[in-house]
Design a protein around this motif. Structure first.
Motif, mmCIF file in Angstrom:
data_model
loop_
_atom_site.group_PDB
_atom_site.id
_atom_site.type_symbol
_atom_site.label_atom_id
_atom_site.label_comp_id
_atom_site.label_asym_id
_atom_site.label_seq_id
_atom_site.Cartn_x
_atom_site.Cartn_y
_atom_site.Cartn_z
ATOM 1 N N TYR A 72 -47.993 4.238 -25.816
ATOM 2 C CA TYR A 72 -47.591 3.076 -26.611
ATOM 3 C C TYR A 72 -47.574 1.777 -25.802
ATOM 4 C CZ TYR A 72 -46.629 5.808 -30.751
ATOM 5 O OH TYR A 72 -46.777 6.602 -31.868
ATOM 6 N N SER A 235 -40.619 -3.488 -31.860
ATOM 7 C CA SER A 235 -40.938 -2.061 -31.910
ATOM 8 C C SER A 235 -41.561 -1.599 -30.596
ATOM 9 C CB SER A 235 -41.897 -1.776 -33.066
ATOM 10 O OG SER A 235 -42.343 -0.439 -33.049
ATOM 11 N N ARG A 239 -39.734 1.322 -28.335
ATOM 12 C CA ARG A 239 -40.388 2.577 -27.954
ATOM 13 C C ARG A 239 -40.400 2.731 -26.429
ATOM 14 N NH1 ARG A 239 -43.634 5.059 -31.941
ATOM 15 N NH2 ARG A 239 -43.868 3.837 -33.855
ATOM 16 N N SER A 243 -38.084 5.676 -24.597
ATOM 17 C CA SER A 243 -38.813 6.699 -23.844
ATOM 18 C C SER A 243 -38.430 6.657 -22.369
ATOM 19 C CB SER A 243 -40.325 6.525 -24.014
ATOM 20 O OG SER A 243 -40.756 5.248 -23.592
#
Length: 366
Positions: A72, A235, A239, A243
């Motif tokens: 990501y 976002s 993320r 993580s």
């Protein structure tokens, strides 16, 4: 870029991998020779299978977290397969290079060879480094508040002088990491040109001139990274942050899970092991050997021996097999195939490469 195929091959030559591996195994072998007792075999056979399973699960969560994060952070440019390959190479680099250097020194090059533009690859590695540092900055006060002085090795394991030196090293490391994280955050999100000018001025100081080129390169890298990262969505950062939390929490939990497989640990003792692991990792960062080989094995009993007694050496071996030698083996398999793929074709046009290099090495007074 500073790295090329020949330099990368030298970094990961068989000699550079086998020597630290042999050093680590040699230290463990000597420790086993000194502390081995026949009943240790029985203790090993009576290990708690659920806790062993949890240990492997935590290790898997850590690696999946890394893969998820890089997938990501690169805006899904890396497929899941490529993300796995990049993380295994990154872990391999961390094991094959001295702890003070780390795998991040070659990570940008690896991303670059995966068809990610130079500026973006530098920015994405900087983001991971920033988030990792922020986790450390936030976690240390919390665990020390809860564990307090018990987070440090016992006095009978260290002399008063060594303990004082260790405490100073922890404080200095924490201050340095905090300042670096703060500087990177300010440069990436608020005033990259100001930080660039500051680094340029620092590079002109007489005793800093030997690091002038590195400072100038870092100043330009911060500017490039800022251009790529300042407009990312909430976002994206959510993320990356979540993580990172799972990755590092799992990383510091593995030892506690492994110890619990062979002896009972209360909730407070799990917290204590977690806290000591933070200190342990700071000490390993000072090692000059690749992957802290030898040093990690010697330091382990001072931090965790109180929970295991004479069985500590067996746990050292199991821990290093799972978190060090495993990645050396995987990296030794993945790296040759990746190198053949990455260097067998031109991943970018020469014009694009030249443009990126020109941006990176732009006039530092700009």
């Amino acid at each position: 870029m500073a790295l090329n195929e020949q330099k990368l091959q030298r970094q990961f030559s068989a000699r550079r991998i086998l020597l630290p591996a042999a050093l680590g195994l040699g230290v463990v072998g000597y420790m086993l020779y000194r502390s081995y007792e026949p009943e240790q075999v029985q203790t090993l056979l009576q290990a708690s299978l659920p806790w062993l399973g949890i240990t492997l699960l935590v290790l898997l969560i850590r690696d999946l977290g890394y893969i998820y994060r890089i997938h990501y952070i690169t805006d899904k440019v890396l497929s899941w397969k490529k993300s796995f390959r990049v993380i295994m190479l990154w872990e391999f680099a961390s094991c094959a290079l001295p702890s003070a250097v780390g795998g991040s020194t070659v990570a940008a090059f690896i991303l670059y060879k995966e068809n990610i533009p130079l500026g973006k690859s530098i920015a994405q590695v900087m983001v991971t480094v920033l988030l990792d540092n922020l986790y450390f900055v936030l976690a240390v006060p919390v665990v020390f508040l809860l564990a307090q002085e018990a987070a440090m090795p016992a006095l009978d394991a260290l002399t008063p002088t060594m303990r004082s030196s260790l405490e100073i090293a922890i404080i200095v490391s924490y201050v340095f990491v905090s300042l670096y994280a703060g500087l990177m955050s300010y440069a990436l999100f608020f005033n990259p040109k100001g930080i660039k000018r500051l680094l340029i001025r620092i590079s002109t100081v007489k005793f800093m001139k030997r690091w002038r080129l590195s400072l100038l390169n870092h100043a330009n890298e911060l500017l490039l990274a800022s251009r790529h990262m300042r407009n990312k969505s909430l976002s994206y950062w959510a993320r990356a942050s979540v993580s990172t939390f799972f990755v590092w929490t799992a990383r510091y939990t593995i030892i506690g899970c492994m110890i619990a497989a062979f002896t009972y640990l209360s909730a407070d003792e799990h917290l204590l092991v977690f806290a000591r692991n933070l200190v342990y990792k700071v000490i390993l960062m000072m090692s000059v050997t690749p992957g802290a080989a030898g040093f990690a094995e010697i330091a382990f009993p001072a931090f965790f021996g109180m929970f295991l007694g004479g069985f500590t050496t067996v746990i050292v071996l199991l821990y290093r097999l799972l978190t060090y030698y495993l990645y050396l083996v995987i990296g030794a398999i993945v790296f040759p195939r990746w190198a053949a793929y990455a260097f067998s074709k031109s991943n970018k046009s020469e014009k694009e490469k030249a443009t990126e290099e020109a941006v990176l090495t732009e006039n530092p007074s700009a």
